[in-house]
Design a protein around this motif. Structure first.
Motif, PDB file in Angstrom:
ATOM      1  N   HIS A   1      -3.779   3.207  -4.615  1.00 27.17           N
ATOM      2  CA  HIS A   1      -4.622   2.369  -3.773  1.00 27.17           C
ATOM      3  C   HIS A   1      -4.215   2.457  -2.309  1.00 27.17           C
ATOM      4  O   HIS A   1      -3.038   2.417  -1.972  1.00 27.17           O
ATOM      5  N   THR A   2      -5.215   2.553  -1.444  1.00 27.58           N
ATOM      6  CA  THR A   2      -4.941   2.616  -0.009  1.00 27.58           C
ATOM      7  C   THR A   2      -4.845   1.195   0.555  1.00 27.58           C
ATOM      8  O   THR A   2      -5.271   0.220  -0.081  1.00 27.58           O
ATOM      9  N   GLU A   3      -4.301   1.107   1.756  1.00 24.55           N
ATOM     10  CA  GLU A   3      -4.205  -0.194   2.426  1.00 24.55           C
ATOM     11  C   GLU A   3      -5.586  -0.797   2.631  1.00 24.55           C
ATOM     12  O   GLU A   3      -5.784  -1.994   2.418  1.00 24.55           O
TER      13      GLU A   3
ATOM     14  N   ALA B   1       0.827  -1.213   0.000  1.00 22.60           N
ATOM     15  CA  ALA B   1       0.000   0.000   0.000  1.00 22.60           C
ATOM     16  C   ALA B   1       0.860   1.260   0.000  1.00 22.60           C
ATOM     17  O   ALA B   1       0.425   2.307  -0.483  1.00 22.60           O
TER      18      ALA B   1
END
Length: 168
Positions: free
Chosen positions: A31-33, A25
């Motif tokens: 893209h987020t975690e 991430a």
């Protein structure tokens, strides 16, 4: 590539390389975690991985040309490999024979180098039990007629199963 399609690929990469979702991430993408964790929960499963692994093996068996690969047989080799793993992994244990912390991966490979099955094992699990499981429940179209093991798979049960399958 569509944004949603990238998420499962990144999650697979994170787990497959043992880097983890958090480190992936932090990479150079949008893209987020939490998005990656959602994609993993929603789209990735053990059942799905086993199904597409069997589909790849079956397609490979169907595409092999006998003039290049030789005649196919039902012989497989079973062996386990020690892989180092993070201590946070619930399966991670110290392995006496390999002298380190990690997990075992049990492989079942046909005589032309196609993996038909793999299993994650704790270091205290029976390699013979994994050999029997992989030879009997591999999910591919290959009919296992013989199973060969190394010295760690040699036991009365291991020899019995390989004898029943027609191995020496």
């Amino acid at each position: 590539m569509a944004r949603l399609a990238e998420r499962p690929i990144l999650a697979i990469f994170g787990y497959g390389t043992n880097i983890g979702i958090r480190a992936i991430a932090a990479g150079d993408h949008r893209h987020t975690e939490e998005e990656l964790r959602y994609a993993r929960r929603r789209y990735l499963s053990t059942e799905g991985a086993q199904s597409f692994t069997a589909a790849i093996a079956n397609a490979t068996f169907a595409a092999r040309q006998e003039t290049i690969w030789g005649a196919g047989t039902g012989a497989v080799a079973s062996d386990s490999t020690h892989i180092g793993a993070f201590d946070q992994n619930l399966f991670t244990q110290h392995h006496v024979r390999y002298g380190g912390r990690g997990v075992l991966i049990s492989w079942h490979v046909d005589n032309r180098s196609m993996a038909i099955s793999s299993q994650l094992l704790s270091c205290t699990a029976s390699e013979v039990a994994a050999m029997v499981e992989g030879a009997m429940h591999h999910r591919t179209e290959l009919e296992v007629e013989a199973n060969h093991v190394d010295s760690h798979g040699q036991s009365e049960i291991g020899f019995g199963v390989t004898k029943l399958l027609g191995s020496s």
